[in-house]
Design an enzyme around this catalytic site. Structure first.
Site, short mmCIF file in Angstrom:
data_model
loop_
_atom_site.label_atom_id
_atom_site.label_comp_id
_atom_site.label_asym_id
_atom_site.label_seq_id
_atom_site.Cartn_x
_atom_site.Cartn_y
_atom_site.Cartn_z
N GLU A 1 -2.27 -3.38 0.14
CA GLU A 1 -3.31 -3.96 1.00
C GLU A 1 -4.35 -2.88 1.31
O GLU A 1 -4.14 -2.07 2.23
CB GLU A 1 -2.70 -4.43 2.32
N HIS B 1 2.77 -2.35 7.98
CA HIS B 1 1.47 -3.03 7.91
C HIS B 1 0.40 -2.09 8.48
O HIS B 1 0.65 -1.36 9.44
CB HIS B 1 1.53 -4.34 8.69
P1 PGA Z 1 -6.15 -11.06 5.84
O1 PGA Z 1 -4.90 -10.21 6.33
O2 PGA Z 1 -5.66 -11.99 4.78
O3 PGA Z 1 -6.64 -11.75 7.06
O4 PGA Z 1 -7.14 -10.06 5.31
C1 PGA Z 1 -3.97 -9.69 5.42
C2 PGA Z 1 -2.88 -8.94 6.14
O5 PGA Z 1 -3.14 -8.40 7.21
O6 PGA Z 1 -1.73 -8.87 5.68
#
Ligand code: PGA
Length: 268
Positions: free
Chosen positions: A179, A109
């Site tokens: 992401e 992450h």
């Molecule tokens: P968020 O976080 O939906 O608050 O942008 C996503 C994540 O960190 O996986």
């Protein structure tokens, strides 16, 4: 459209969407965690087209494990150590997480990467998770989207190195979460657009073809994460062609999160 893209679209349409709640360092007590999980489970356990995965802080896993009823809403962990046991102060191993109920584990992450986790660490963790029979959710994403498209080489390197040494035979339980770091968490200003996301998802599949092969690249679910909410979820699935979501903030409100689950479940 290239033939392989058409084949991929046909295969992927049939799979359940995977929606992962990443609670991060929330909530503050086991009582609140139980309440939030019960609220999510009530809806999640009724949905046929969605696989829900709740990743609480590991300290809450054992308590929540007692509440899991069935396979539609299961538990995951936000991180692990790659070794099974040993002198690793403060760490938690895969076998321990498994016993506490985790079926999925997130690796790489961006909030862990920014705290020093390297691609090499992610690769070791991912391999260990898959060898232990759990699902690994490997996060990748550029820090910024520059005009010269250097973010594409960044993603290529990050994905190739984060999957380095992951045996093909375990790819069945591999999941990628795209992401873009600029869209993730409380500091983000906006989500990606579904139009840009679909290009990134296809780019990721192209890289996966090079790492594994075309078949695996078609089959590995690629999720989107970063400011997903009840307003944009529908278009990310329909236009963005993503196979599900990794959701932070919106997963801390059971009502909001269940609206996303419902929306995705009803897309056919
Ligand atoms: P968020 O976080 O939906 O608050 O942008 C996503 C994540 O960190 O996986």
């Amino acid at each position: 459209m290239a033939v392989w893209i058409v084949v991929y679209l046909c295969i992927m349409k049939k799979q359940k969407k995977i929606i992962v709640a990443n609670w991060k360092m929330n909530p503050q007590s086991v009582g609140e965690a139980v309440k939030l999980f019960e609220g999510i489970k009530k809806t999640a356990s009724t949905l046929r087209n969605v696989q829900s995965v709740v990743c609480p802080p590991s300290i809450f896993l054992s308590d929540l494990q007692k509440l899991v009823g069935g396979h539609r809403c299961v538990l995951g962990a936000q991180n692990t150590h790659h070794e099974t046991s040993g002198s690793f102060t403060g760490e938690i191993g895969i076998a321990q997480l498994k016993k506490a109920g985790a079926k999925y584990i997130i690796t790489g992450h961006s909030e862990r990467r920014s705290a020093g986790e390297t691609n090499e660490d992610v690769a070791k963790k991912t391999t260990a998770i898959l060898k232990n029979g759990l699902h690994a959710i490997v996060c990748v994403g550029e820090i910024e989207r520059d005009e010269h498209a250097e973010y594409l080489s960044f993603i290529r390197k990050e994905l190739e190195e984060s999957l380095s040494g992951v045996p093909q035979k375990y790819a069945e339980k591999l999941i990628i979460a795209y992401e873009p770091v600029w869209a993730v968490g409380v500091k983000s200003t906006k989500a990606d657009t579904p139009e840009d996301a679909v290009e990134m998802i296809l780019f990721i599949r192209k890289i996966l073809t090079g790492i594994f092969n075309k078949k695996i690249a078609f089959e590995v679910p690629v999720l989107y994460g970063g400011s997903v909410n009840r307003k944009n979820a529908h278009s990310f699935i329909v236009t963005g062609e993503v196979d599900g979501f990794l959701i932070g903030r919106a997963s801390l409100d059971a009502k909001h999160f269940c609206e996303i689950l419902d929306t995705v479940n009803n897309i056919r």
